[in-house]
Design a protein around this motif. Structure first.
Motif, mmCIF file in Angstrom:
data_model
loop_
_atom_site.group_PDB
_atom_site.id
_atom_site.type_symbol
_atom_site.label_atom_id
_atom_site.label_comp_id
_atom_site.label_asym_id
_atom_site.label_seq_id
_atom_site.Cartn_x
_atom_site.Cartn_y
_atom_site.Cartn_z
ATOM 1 N N LEU A 53 1.099 -1.054 -0.360
ATOM 2 C CA LEU A 53 0.073 0.077 0.120
ATOM 3 C C LEU A 53 1.053 1.570 -0.393
ATOM 4 O O LEU A 53 2.185 1.478 0.945
ATOM 5 C CB LEU A 53 -1.248 0.194 1.875
ATOM 6 N N GLY A 54 0.717 2.487 -1.028
ATOM 7 C CA GLY A 54 1.605 2.983 -0.918
ATOM 8 C C GLY A 54 0.890 4.868 -0.139
ATOM 9 O O GLY A 54 -0.680 5.389 -0.421
ATOM 10 N N ILE A 55 1.062 5.888 0.299
ATOM 11 C CA ILE A 55 0.753 6.777 0.552
ATOM 12 C C ILE A 55 1.080 7.911 0.231
ATOM 13 O O ILE A 55 2.590 8.594 0.883
ATOM 14 C CB ILE A 55 0.335 6.880 2.631
ATOM 15 N N GLU A 56 0.813 8.573 -0.684
ATOM 16 C CA GLU A 56 0.987 9.652 -1.673
ATOM 17 C C GLU A 56 0.900 11.301 -0.815
ATOM 18 O O GLU A 56 -0.078 11.648 -0.526
ATOM 19 C CB GLU A 56 0.736 9.815 -3.258
ATOM 20 N N PHE A 57 2.013 11.958 -0.690
ATOM 21 C CA PHE A 57 1.888 12.964 -0.223
ATOM 22 C C PHE A 57 2.004 14.123 -0.923
ATOM 23 O O PHE A 57 2.810 14.119 -1.675
ATOM 24 C CB PHE A 57 3.083 13.438 1.009
ATOM 25 N N ASP A 58 0.764 15.038 -1.342
ATOM 26 C CA ASP A 58 0.797 15.768 -2.551
ATOM 27 C C ASP A 58 0.267 17.632 -1.894
ATOM 28 O O ASP A 58 -0.621 17.619 -1.606
ATOM 29 C CB ASP A 58 -0.331 15.601 -3.791
ATOM 30 N N ASN A 59 1.848 18.161 -1.771
ATOM 31 C CA ASN A 59 1.191 19.430 -0.967
ATOM 32 C C ASN A 59 0.884 20.510 -1.822
ATOM 33 O O ASN A 59 1.354 20.853 -3.455
ATOM 34 C CB ASN A 59 3.464 19.176 -1.385
ATOM 35 N N ALA A 60 -0.013 21.249 -1.373
ATOM 36 C CA ALA A 60 -0.080 22.245 -1.858
ATOM 37 C C ALA A 60 -0.218 23.144 -1.212
ATOM 38 O O ALA A 60 0.334 23.384 -0.100
ATOM 39 C CB ALA A 60 -1.821 21.948 -1.919
#
Length: 266
Positions: free
Chosen positions: A35-42
């Motif tokens: 399982l992957g957890i992607e952290f997409d900064n905004a």
């Protein structure tokens, strides 16, 4: 005759659907998967672009962000039946660095197969881990040092690094700012966040879901608590927040920094 045939076909289709759903409901899920957890900064509603993007806070301060890093740790997943899986602690420290695209997905391996509905994680390094001492850190201290996320061993880890330049009504020249969270003399400043998933993350031996988390970095200083960089401006050194009364407020703001946008099950 045609109507009778159509009715028969419809009944068969409905029966097949009911049988299919029944099989899904009674599916025996075994094994492990990834399982992957992607952290997409905004920044607010905009995807974050380093160095060039002008970002305006509710205090009308304009920031250009050059560096945003944070340590994600102690990941816990909850299944739809309430079963909890705690990812092995020794493998559960990830340094997310906007400048390094290879770092923004926390890849979890050997996760028990199942349908997961919640994820919890820490921001920073928990005090129990730090108290294991330098020899108890595995490669974490080495990785943190290389990433600029360690003040010194005695001072401990940097949990969040948020840097760039800013201007405001009272600071008209582009001025550096540095916000670092971590241990201080009075507070440890580690915090944890629990997020509900909008759809189930279906971990299987053949399915590796990815949870897409949006990290709104504006919340660091512009969340529940509004912190003005210009109030922390130290002249030639710029605005520096690495302790004092603002740091616990920033730590509290981090709880509103993360939301789950969607889950990919493919």
């Amino acid at each position: 005759m045609k109507n009778a045939l159509h009715k028969a076909i419809a009944i068969l289709a409905v029966s097949a659907l009911v049988i299919s759903c029944s099989k899904d409901d009674n599916e025996v899920i075994t094994g492990t998967g990834n399982l992957g957890i992607e952290f997409d900064n905004a920044f607010g509603t905009n995807d974050l672009i380093l160095n060039t993007q002008a970002n305006t806070t509710s205090n009308n301060e304009v920031l250009k962000i050059s560096n945003i890093k944070y340590i994600i740790s102690n990941i816990v997943l909850t299944k739809e039946d309430g079963t909890i899986f705690t990812y092995p602690k020794s493998e559960s420290y990830f340094i997310i660095d906007e400048a390094d695209p290879t770092s923004v997905v926390a890849e979890l391996e050997n996760v028990p197969a199942g349908n997961y509905t919640k994820v919890k994680f820490g921001i920073g390094v928990d005090q129990a881990q730090w108290e294991l001492g330098a020899t108890g850190q595995g490669d974490l201290a080495t990785r943190a040092q290389a990433a600029g996320m360690l003040w010194s061993w005695s001072a401990g880890y940097k949990f969040v690094v948020f840097e760039g330049t800013f201007t405001s009504a009272t600071v008209t020249d582009s001025t550096p700012f540095m916000v670092h969270t971590g241990q201080t003399a009075t507070d440890y400043n580690y915090t944890e966040v629990t997020l509900d998933l909008p759809t189930k993350a279906m971990v299987r031996t053949t399915i590796s879901p990815e949870i897409h988390v949006v990290s709104d970095v504006s919340k660091i200083i512009d969340g529940t608590y509004k912190i003005k960089l210009s109030d922390n401006n130290m002249g030639g050194m710029g605005a520096m927040i690495m302790g004092g009364t603002n740091l616990p407020l920033i730590t509290a703001n981090l709880n509103g920094m993360f939301t789950v946008a969607h889950v990919h099950n493919d």
